[in-house]
Design a protein around this motif. Structure first.
Motif, PDB file in Angstrom:
ATOM      1  N   ALA A  41       0.829  -1.208   0.000  1.00 21.80           N
ATOM      2  CA  ALA A  41       0.000   0.000   0.000  1.00 21.80           C
ATOM      3  C   ALA A  41       0.863   1.258   0.000  1.00 21.80           C
ATOM      4  O   ALA A  41       0.553   2.245  -0.678  1.00 21.80           O
ATOM      5  CB  ALA A  41      -0.929  -0.008   1.213  1.00 21.80           C
ATOM      6  N   LEU A  42       1.950   1.249   0.758  1.00 19.51           N
ATOM      7  CA  LEU A  42       2.870   2.389   0.756  1.00 19.51           C
ATOM      8  C   LEU A  42       3.477   2.588  -0.630  1.00 19.51           C
ATOM      9  O   LEU A  42       3.588   3.725  -1.113  1.00 19.51           O
ATOM     10  CB  LEU A  42       3.970   2.166   1.783  1.00 19.51           C
ATOM     11  N   ALA A  43       3.880   1.487  -1.268  1.00 21.87           N
ATOM     12  CA  ALA A  43       4.469   1.576  -2.608  1.00 21.87           C
ATOM     13  C   ALA A  43       3.460   2.100  -3.620  1.00 21.87           C
ATOM     14  O   ALA A  43       3.802   2.918  -4.487  1.00 21.87           O
ATOM     15  CB  ALA A  43       5.008   0.218  -3.027  1.00 21.87           C
ATOM     16  N   ARG A  44       2.211   1.641  -3.529  1.00 21.77           N
ATOM     17  CA  ARG A  44       1.179   2.129  -4.455  1.00 21.77           C
ATOM     18  C   ARG A  44       0.951   3.627  -4.293  1.00 21.77           C
ATOM     19  O   ARG A  44       0.610   4.322  -5.255  1.00 21.77           O
ATOM     20  CB  ARG A  44      -0.131   1.379  -4.239  1.00 21.77           C
ATOM     21  N   ALA A  45       1.155   4.131  -3.075  1.00 23.78           N
ATOM     22  CA  ALA A  45       0.994   5.568  -2.829  1.00 23.78           C
ATOM     23  C   ALA A  45       2.225   6.368  -3.234  1.00 23.78           C
ATOM     24  O   ALA A  45       2.244   7.592  -3.103  1.00 23.78           O
ATOM     25  CB  ALA A  45       0.672   5.810  -1.354  1.00 23.78           C
ATOM     26  N   GLY A  46       3.276   5.674  -3.699  1.00 27.55           N
ATOM     27  CA  GLY A  46       4.448   6.357  -4.226  1.00 27.55           C
ATOM     28  C   GLY A  46       5.699   6.243  -3.389  1.00 27.55           C
ATOM     29  O   GLY A  46       6.763   6.739  -3.794  1.00 27.55           O
ATOM     30  N   ALA A  47       5.632   5.603  -2.229  1.00 26.42           N
ATOM     31  CA  ALA A  47       6.811   5.513  -1.366  1.00 26.42           C
ATOM     32  C   ALA A  47       7.793   4.464  -1.875  1.00 26.42           C
ATOM     33  O   ALA A  47       7.400   3.469  -2.489  1.00 26.42           O
ATOM     34  CB  ALA A  47       6.389   5.176   0.061  1.00 26.42           C
ATOM     35  N   PHE A  48       9.084   4.691  -1.602  1.00 29.97           N
ATOM     36  CA  PHE A  48      10.107   3.670  -1.788  1.00 29.97           C
ATOM     37  C   PHE A  48      10.157   2.855  -0.496  1.00 29.97           C
ATOM     38  O   PHE A  48      10.141   3.432   0.607  1.00 29.97           O
ATOM     39  CB  PHE A  48      11.471   4.301  -2.060  1.00 29.97           C
ATOM     40  N   VAL A  49      10.244   1.535  -0.608  1.00 28.92           N
ATOM     41  CA  VAL A  49      10.039   0.674   0.563  1.00 28.92           C
ATOM     42  C   VAL A  49      11.212  -0.270   0.772  1.00 28.92           C
ATOM     43  O   VAL A  49      11.698  -0.906  -0.168  1.00 28.92           O
ATOM     44  CB  VAL A  49       8.737  -0.149   0.419  1.00 28.92           C
ATOM     45  N   VAL A  50      11.653  -0.366   2.031  1.00 36.07           N
ATOM     46  CA  VAL A  50      12.570  -1.416   2.451  1.00 36.07           C
ATOM     47  C   VAL A  50      11.734  -2.513   3.082  1.00 36.07           C
ATOM     48  O   VAL A  50      11.108  -2.301   4.123  1.00 36.07           O
ATOM     49  CB  VAL A  50      13.624  -0.907   3.449  1.00 36.07           C
ATOM     50  N   VAL A  51      11.698  -3.660   2.434  1.00 33.05           N
ATOM     51  CA  VAL A  51      10.980  -4.838   2.944  1.00 33.05           C
ATOM     52  C   VAL A  51      11.910  -5.582   3.887  1.00 33.05           C
ATOM     53  O   VAL A  51      13.075  -5.828   3.567  1.00 33.05           O
ATOM     54  CB  VAL A  51      10.549  -5.750   1.784  1.00 33.05           C
ATOM     55  N   ASN A  52      11.391  -5.963   5.027  1.00 32.32           N
ATOM     56  CA  ASN A  52      12.193  -6.704   6.008  1.00 32.32           C
ATOM     57  C   ASN A  52      11.501  -8.000   6.383  1.00 32.32           C
ATOM     58  O   ASN A  52      10.282  -8.038   6.581  1.00 32.32           O
ATOM     59  CB  ASN A  52      12.409  -5.858   7.267  1.00 32.32           C
ATOM     60  N   ASP A  53      12.287  -9.066   6.473  1.00 30.48           N
ATOM     61  CA  ASP A  53      11.771 -10.349   6.958  1.00 30.48           C
ATOM     62  C   ASP A  53      12.969 -11.218   7.333  1.00 30.48           C
ATOM     63  O   ASP A  53      14.083 -10.990   6.847  1.00 30.48           O
ATOM     64  CB  ASP A  53      10.915 -11.039   5.892  1.00 30.48           C
ATOM     65  N   ILE A  54      12.736 -12.214   8.184  1.00 27.84           N
ATOM     66  CA  ILE A  54      13.815 -13.163   8.469  1.00 27.84           C
ATOM     67  C   ILE A  54      13.878 -14.254   7.417  1.00 27.84           C
ATOM     68  O   ILE A  54      14.876 -14.967   7.313  1.00 27.84           O
ATOM     69  CB  ILE A  54      13.659 -13.795   9.869  1.00 27.84           C
ATOM     70  N   ASP A  55      12.819 -14.388   6.619  1.00 27.32           N
ATOM     71  CA  ASP A  55      12.747 -15.366   5.540  1.00 27.32           C
ATOM     72  C   ASP A  55      13.168 -14.672   4.246  1.00 27.32           C
ATOM     73  O   ASP A  55      12.425 -13.871   3.686  1.00 27.32           O
ATOM     74  CB  ASP A  55      11.324 -15.915   5.438  1.00 27.32           C
ATOM     75  N   GLU A  56      14.370 -14.980   3.774  1.00 21.86           N
ATOM     76  CA  GLU A  56      14.898 -14.293   2.603  1.00 21.86           C
ATOM     77  C   GLU A  56      14.041 -14.512   1.373  1.00 21.86           C
ATOM     78  O   GLU A  56      13.794 -13.582   0.590  1.00 21.86           O
ATOM     79  CB  GLU A  56      16.330 -14.758   2.328  1.00 21.86           C
ATOM     80  N   ALA A  57      13.545 -15.739   1.185  1.00 25.44           N
ATOM     81  CA  ALA A  57      12.713 -16.034   0.015  1.00 25.44           C
ATOM     82  C   ALA A  57      11.420 -15.230   0.056  1.00 25.44           C
ATOM     83  O   ALA A  57      10.966 -14.687  -0.965  1.00 25.44           O
ATOM     84  CB  ALA A  57      12.415 -17.528  -0.052  1.00 25.44           C
ATOM     85  N   ALA A  58      10.808 -15.137   1.239  1.00 18.84           N
ATOM     86  CA  ALA A  58       9.572 -14.361   1.373  1.00 18.84           C
ATOM     87  C   ALA A  58       9.828 -12.887   1.097  1.00 18.84           C
ATOM     88  O   ALA A  58       9.019 -12.216   0.435  1.00 18.84           O
ATOM     89  CB  ALA A  58       8.981 -14.551   2.764  1.00 18.84           C
ATOM     90  N   ALA A  59      10.935 -12.366   1.598  1.00 19.88           N
ATOM     91  CA  ALA A  59      11.261 -10.966   1.371  1.00 19.88           C
ATOM     92  C   ALA A  59      11.474 -10.686  -0.112  1.00 19.88           C
ATOM     93  O   ALA A  59      10.998  -9.666  -0.636  1.00 19.88           O
ATOM     94  CB  ALA A  59      12.507 -10.582   2.170  1.00 19.88           C
ATOM     95  N   GLU A  60      12.171 -11.573  -0.792  1.00 24.34           N
ATOM     96  CA  GLU A  60      12.415 -11.369  -2.224  1.00 24.34           C
ATOM     97  C   GLU A  60      11.119 -11.476  -3.027  1.00 24.34           C
ATOM     98  O   GLU A  60      10.929 -10.735  -3.998  1.00 24.34           O
ATOM     99  CB  GLU A  60      13.445 -12.384  -2.722  1.00 24.34           C
ATOM    100  N   ARG A  61      10.221 -12.391  -2.621  1.00 25.18           N
ATOM    101  CA  ARG A  61       8.921 -12.471  -3.296  1.00 25.18           C
ATOM    102  C   ARG A  61       8.131 -11.183  -3.094  1.00 25.18           C
ATOM    103  O   ARG A  61       7.455 -10.700  -4.008  1.00 25.18           O
ATOM    104  CB  ARG A  61       8.123 -13.672  -2.777  1.00 25.18           C
TER     105      ARG A  61
END
Length: 308
Positions: free
Chosen positions: A30-50
């Protein structure tokens, strides 16, 4: 009719912890759709990349930073990645969380510490690192903390989780005062959605399963309980991150299904007086007819259909 304000986050940079899936992914998207650049964080690397792939394929910009929140070092990595990739940090969403549900007499130290470290300490360290950066760069900022109804009302079997979420609500109120002069708003959101975490709550489990099977949630749930999908909760985050919410701070805001709410702050519900002070006997004599005549309820009410 008043003109509908535009929520435009173009040029803003956000970090969303625990955003590889579920509510966190919905917030990041939702932040990205509103125009923000986003840092995605997760402990699961595959989930973060998806998650990054889904955001970029939809036209947004995002990068992944895989680290477990809870330490100051992890928080510094997240803020540093935002600055390195996009030049600044404007929004920190502290969403990362885990569950280790047990009743009190069965909860281990490890169960308690793991949940408090991720939710409460993770919120503290990430908010602190974000506040330091936002104050240095100037121009204000947004801290959006993620609470829970369990933190507002308690929930059976969730000593650790409820305590952490109650602490997060208190942090939002405290930090809203401390950071006001820097133009940084601080709010806690209280989402209710069908997620893997919600499925562990017996009252909601059947409805989560029904959604998986493609059945829509009944209206009494979406409106009466404010229970829906993760995407139903997502709109609140870009709103609070935007200029439209520049005067909103220190609040606990609920969202879920078709429902948007403002949670009250704890307050004195009733009062009695005794000249010269109270004795135990005096309290016992008046409790059930004065201060204690209408005790507060506890727990998250189980959903009930209109016919029940």
């Amino acid at each position: 009719m008043p003109e509908t304000p535009t929520v435009d986050l173009g040029g803003k940079v956000a970090v969303v912890t625990g955003s590889g899936r579920g509510l966190g992914l919905a917030y990041a998207s939702a932040l990205a759709r509103a125009g923000a650049f986003v840092v995605v964080n997760d402990i699961d690397e595959a989930a973060a990349e998806r998650a990054v792939k889904s955001i970029t394929e939809a036209g947004g910009r995002a990068v992944a930073e895989c680290v477990a929140v809870g330490t100051g070092e992890a928080a510094d990595r997240l803020v540093g990645r935002a600055v390195e990739e996009f030049g600044r940090l404007d929004v920190m969403v502290t969403n990362a969380g885990i569950l280790r549900d047990r009743v009190l007499w069965k909860m281990s130290d490890e169960d308690f510490d793991a949940v408090v470290t991720t939710h409460l300490r993770g919120t503290f360290t990430c908010a602190r690192a974000a506040a330091v950066r936002m104050r240095e760069q100037g121009g204000g900022g947004r801290l959006i903390l993620v609470g829970s109804p369990a933190g507002q009302r308690g929930n059976f079997g969730q000593t650790n989780y409820a305590a952490a979420k109650a602490g997060i609500a208190a942090m939002a109120r405290t930090w809203s005062m401390e950071l006001a002069r820097a133009g940084i708003t601080v709010n806690a959101i209280v989402p209710v959605a069908a997620t893997a975490m919600t499925e562990t709550i017996p009252a909601f489990a059947p409805y989560v399963e029904a959604m998986r099977e493609g059945r829509p949630l009944p209206d009494f749930l979406r409106k009466g309980e404010g229970f829906g999908t993760a995407e139903d909760c997502a709109a609140l985050v870009p709103f609070l991150a935007s200029d439209a919410a520049g005067d909103v701070t220190g609040q606990c805001v609920g969202i879920g299904g078709d429902r948007l709410t403002l949670w009250s702050h704890p307050r004195e519900a009733s009062v009695a007086y005794a000249d010269g002070g109270w004795t135990p006997e005096a309290i016992a004599a008046v409790w059930h007819t004065s201060v204690g005549s209408a005790p507060e309820t506890v727990g998250i009410p189980a959903p009930k259909s209109p016919g029940e």
